[in-house]
Design a protein around this motif. Sequence first.
Motif, PDB file in Angstrom:
ATOM      1  N   TRP A   3      14.004 -29.518 -10.191  1.00 33.30           N
ATOM      2  CA  TRP A   3      13.624 -28.625 -11.285  1.00 33.30           C
ATOM      3  C   TRP A   3      14.218 -29.129 -12.592  1.00 33.30           C
ATOM      4  N   GLU A   4      13.372 -29.223 -13.615  1.00 31.77           N
ATOM      5  CA  GLU A   4      13.842 -29.646 -14.931  1.00 31.77           C
ATOM      6  C   GLU A   4      14.589 -28.519 -15.636  1.00 31.77           C
ATOM      7  N   SER A   5      14.220 -27.273 -15.381  1.00 34.73           N
ATOM      8  CA  SER A   5      14.875 -26.107 -15.995  1.00 34.73           C
ATOM      9  C   SER A   5      15.188 -25.081 -14.911  1.00 34.73           C
ATOM     10  N   PRO A   6      16.123 -25.404 -14.001  1.00 29.75           N
ATOM     11  CA  PRO A   6      16.387 -24.520 -12.862  1.00 29.75           C
ATOM     12  C   PRO A   6      16.897 -23.135 -13.259  1.00 29.75           C
ATOM     13  N   GLN A   7      17.524 -23.032 -14.445  1.00 27.25           N
ATOM     14  CA  GLN A   7      18.051 -21.734 -14.851  1.00 27.25           C
ATOM     15  C   GLN A   7      16.945 -20.697 -15.026  1.00 27.25           C
ATOM     16  N   ARG A   8      15.738 -21.156 -15.266  1.00 24.42           N
ATOM     17  CA  ARG A   8      14.625 -20.215 -15.436  1.00 24.42           C
ATOM     18  C   ARG A   8      14.228 -19.530 -14.137  1.00 24.42           C
ATOM     19  N   LEU A  68       4.181 -18.137 -11.532  1.00 24.12           N
ATOM     20  CA  LEU A  68       4.320 -18.512 -12.938  1.00 24.12           C
ATOM     21  C   LEU A  68       5.777 -18.795 -13.299  1.00 24.12           C
ATOM     22  N   VAL A  69       6.696 -18.030 -12.720  1.00 21.63           N
ATOM     23  CA  VAL A  69       8.114 -18.287 -12.962  1.00 21.63           C
ATOM     24  C   VAL A  69       8.507 -19.654 -12.409  1.00 21.63           C
ATOM     25  N   VAL A  70       8.030 -19.975 -11.200  1.00 21.23           N
ATOM     26  CA  VAL A  70       8.335 -21.280 -10.610  1.00 21.23           C
ATOM     27  C   VAL A  70       7.777 -22.398 -11.492  1.00 21.23           C
ATOM     28  N   GLY A  71       6.538 -22.222 -11.975  1.00 22.97           N
ATOM     29  CA  GLY A  71       5.963 -23.224 -12.867  1.00 22.97           C
ATOM     30  C   GLY A  71       6.733 -23.339 -14.168  1.00 22.97           C
ATOM     31  N   PHE A  72       7.249 -22.202 -14.670  1.00 21.79           N
ATOM     32  CA  PHE A  72       8.018 -22.181 -15.914  1.00 21.79           C
ATOM     33  C   PHE A  72       9.321 -22.956 -15.768  1.00 21.79           C
ATOM     34  N   ALA A  73       9.823 -23.060 -14.524  1.00 26.36           N
ATOM     35  CA  ALA A  73      11.058 -23.798 -14.271  1.00 26.36           C
ATOM     36  C   ALA A  73      10.834 -25.305 -14.232  1.00 26.36           C
ATOM     37  N   ARG A  74       9.597 -25.754 -14.448  1.00 24.46           N
ATOM     38  CA  ARG A  74       9.223 -27.166 -14.532  1.00 24.46           C
ATOM     39  C   ARG A  74       9.623 -27.956 -13.285  1.00 24.46           C
ATOM     40  N   PRO A  75       8.992 -27.665 -12.148  1.00 27.85           N
ATOM     41  CA  PRO A  75       9.278 -28.436 -10.936  1.00 27.85           C
ATOM     42  C   PRO A  75       8.703 -29.845 -11.041  1.00 27.85           C
ATOM     43  N   SER A  76       9.368 -30.796 -10.428  1.00 28.61           N
ATOM     44  CA  SER A  76       8.871 -32.171 -10.387  1.00 28.61           C
ATOM     45  C   SER A  76       8.995 -32.686  -8.960  1.00 28.61           C
ATOM     46  N   ASP A  77       8.115 -33.607  -8.601  1.00 25.34           N
ATOM     47  CA  ASP A  77       8.105 -34.129  -7.242  1.00 25.34           C
ATOM     48  C   ASP A  77       7.663 -35.586  -7.280  1.00 25.34           C
ATOM     49  N   GLU A  78       7.931 -36.304  -6.191  1.00 25.77           N
ATOM     50  CA  GLU A  78       7.508 -37.688  -6.091  1.00 25.77           C
ATOM     51  C   GLU A  78       6.038 -37.746  -5.702  1.00 25.77           C
ATOM     52  N   THR A 288       5.526 -44.970  -6.163  1.00 27.73           N
ATOM     53  CA  THR A 288       5.978 -43.581  -6.208  1.00 27.73           C
ATOM     54  C   THR A 288       6.601 -43.276  -7.562  1.00 27.73           C
ATOM     55  N   GLU A 289       6.110 -42.221  -8.193  1.00 36.96           N
ATOM     56  CA  GLU A 289       6.639 -41.778  -9.475  1.00 36.96           C
ATOM     57  C   GLU A 289       7.019 -40.307  -9.375  1.00 36.96           C
ATOM     58  N   ARG A 290       8.057 -39.933 -10.106  1.00 37.01           N
ATOM     59  CA  ARG A 290       8.402 -38.513 -10.182  1.00 37.01           C
ATOM     60  C   ARG A 290       7.626 -37.896 -11.347  1.00 37.01           C
ATOM     61  N   GLN A 291       6.852 -36.872 -11.049  1.00 36.60           N
ATOM     62  CA  GLN A 291       5.989 -36.252 -12.043  1.00 36.60           C
ATOM     63  C   GLN A 291       6.184 -34.738 -12.069  1.00 36.60           C
TER      64      GLN A 291
END
Length: 320
Positions: A3-8, A68-78, A288-291
């Motif tokens: 997560w790029e912004s896990p605090q959210r 929407l909250v999960v998306g707002f936390a900016r998840p990233s994956d390989e 493989t890229e993290r996006q």
Amino acid sequence: MTWESPQRLWLLLAVAALVVGYVLMQRRRSRYAVRFTNLRLLDRVAPQRPAWRRHVPASLFLAMLALLVVGFARPSDEVQVPRERATVIVAVDVSRSMLATDVSPDRLSAAKDAAREFVDGLPKEFNVGLVAFAGSTSVLVAPDTDRAALAVGIDRLAEGAAGIQGTAIGEAIGTSLESIRALDARAAEEPPPARVVLLSDGANTAGRDPGQAAGEATERGVPVDTISFGTPDGRIGANGGGGQAVPVDGETLRAVAAQTGGGYHEAGTSDELRTVYADIGSSVGFETERQDVSARFIGVGLVLALLAAATSMLWFSRLP
């Protein structure tokens, strides 16, 4: 997943509070309804509603908020993405032994059908070339993104398409490497990420030594995936049980794959060959890229929001 912004994600507590509040409100409504002693009045004031339908819009809405909250936390994956200028050379044995009917309708026809499916499953950005080989080799299609030309080339695969008889595995590898080197003006100085997928049913009987060709592939960083296709019972020219025995021999192919860092596969039926090609196709030409994958959650959340609105309007003539 990170997560790029896990605090959210703390906002999920607010969603949980809404869930608790909704449950408590439903219980309170049930207790309030029990206090009525006049059943006719109760039926008018609080008419019976389908027990499960009245919870559907609210449930969809709460699920939408959580996504929407999960998306707002900016998840990233390989994520696997096609590599720039990725090139795959498909090399197919067209020697006389490939006419053996131990694989229905025969080895070569089954190989052509599986090659079509393999190519169709590759990303459209990939450059794909086709090499036919027997005792010599022939580049039927130079590596390109033109799938129509490749389909025509696969149709042209036939016994004798590569000239003299024999099985020149080393020559097939060398020709494939030269096709990669001639991909574009940059290829000589900046080789593209490439892979050779070679199918045959026998050992090398003509041309250069496969070990030497495999060594060249290793130096250029080109893995060679090999497929040994056929069974020990293959025959050609069979008439009443006679004919010439052409049992499959995969030792040379196994050695080539091991030397170049490719994979060695065996297939004795058309279905097995399709599975092999599918396995190879899932691994070639990707990196493989993290996006950021927040769009996945936001997209599903919006779908749930639409469903919540639709069910509420359909069943209760109002928005949730």
